[in-house]
Structures are given as structure tokens and as C-alpha cells.
Design a protein around this motif. Sequence first.
Motif, mmCIF file in Angstrom:
data_model
loop_
_atom_site.group_PDB
_atom_site.id
_atom_site.type_symbol
_atom_site.label_atom_id
_atom_site.label_comp_id
_atom_site.label_asym_id
_atom_site.label_seq_id
_atom_site.Cartn_x
_atom_site.Cartn_y
_atom_site.Cartn_z
ATOM 1 N N THR A 1 0.797 -1.227 0.000
ATOM 2 C CA THR A 1 0.000 0.000 0.000
ATOM 3 C C THR A 1 0.831 1.279 0.000
ATOM 4 O O THR A 1 0.263 2.370 -0.108
ATOM 5 C CB THR A 1 -0.933 0.032 1.219
ATOM 6 N N CYS A 2 2.157 1.163 0.128
ATOM 7 C CA CYS A 2 2.971 2.378 0.249
ATOM 8 C C CYS A 2 4.414 2.123 -0.201
ATOM 9 O O CYS A 2 4.791 1.004 -0.527
ATOM 10 C CB CYS A 2 2.961 2.874 1.693
ATOM 11 N N GLU A 3 5.210 3.195 -0.179
ATOM 12 C CA GLU A 3 6.609 3.074 -0.568
ATOM 13 C C GLU A 3 7.407 2.190 0.400
ATOM 14 O O GLU A 3 8.348 1.517 -0.003
ATOM 15 C CB GLU A 3 7.242 4.454 -0.688
ATOM 16 N N HIS A 4 7.040 2.196 1.665
ATOM 17 C CA HIS A 4 7.719 1.325 2.630
ATOM 18 C C HIS A 4 7.488 -0.137 2.257
ATOM 19 O O HIS A 4 8.397 -0.970 2.362
ATOM 20 C CB HIS A 4 7.232 1.602 4.053
ATOM 21 N N CYS A 5 6.281 -0.455 1.806
ATOM 22 C CA CYS A 5 5.970 -1.813 1.345
ATOM 23 C C CYS A 5 6.887 -2.189 0.180
ATOM 24 O O CYS A 5 7.444 -3.287 0.140
ATOM 25 C CB CYS A 5 4.520 -1.919 0.877
ATOM 26 N N GLU A 6 7.027 -1.269 -0.768
ATOM 27 C CA GLU A 6 7.892 -1.497 -1.929
ATOM 28 C C GLU A 6 9.314 -1.817 -1.484
ATOM 29 O O GLU A 6 9.934 -2.754 -1.983
ATOM 30 C CB GLU A 6 7.943 -0.252 -2.815
ATOM 31 N N MET A 7 9.824 -1.010 -0.550
ATOM 32 C CA MET A 7 11.184 -1.194 -0.070
ATOM 33 C C MET A 7 11.352 -2.559 0.603
ATOM 34 O O MET A 7 12.334 -3.267 0.353
ATOM 35 C CB MET A 7 11.558 -0.077 0.903
ATOM 36 N N SER A 8 10.401 -2.946 1.414
ATOM 37 C CA SER A 8 10.472 -4.234 2.107
ATOM 38 C C SER A 8 10.496 -5.397 1.124
ATOM 39 O O SER A 8 11.326 -6.311 1.225
ATOM 40 C CB SER A 8 9.278 -4.399 3.056
#
Length: 65
Positions: free
Chosen positions: A11-18
Motif C-alpha cells: 500500500t505504500c513506498e515502505h511496502c515497496e522497499m520491504s
Amino acid sequence: MAQTFTVEGMTCEHCEMSVSEEVSDVSGVTSATADHKAGTVTVEGEGFDRDAVAAAVAEAGYKLV
């Protein structure tokens, strides 16, 4: 070789990074780029295993569909 997989739950950029970080650690993967808006992760490399990518996505807390 590049392959794009659908990822459920980002749902967010943090998700992408993970997701990108976990998938990048898979044997045979040279790069992994997640996109939460598209709900995908694009994996580049040679000889990587789909099940290993799925396990890495799960480790990040998401689901490969």
C-alpha cells in the motif's frame, strides 16, 4: 531474464522497499523493483526460483499471487 509478479497487499513506498529488499536476497536475483501502485515486483537475474521469490515476498509480509 526479467519477470514481473503480482504482489497482494502493498500500500505504500515502505511496502515497496520491504519487498524489494527481501526479493533481492534470493539466489540468482540481480535486482528487484516493487511498485505498490501497480501491485507488482519485477525481478531480474538468472536461475531464480518462483517459489523462492514467493517465500521472500511472504517474509516481507505480502503475498505473491
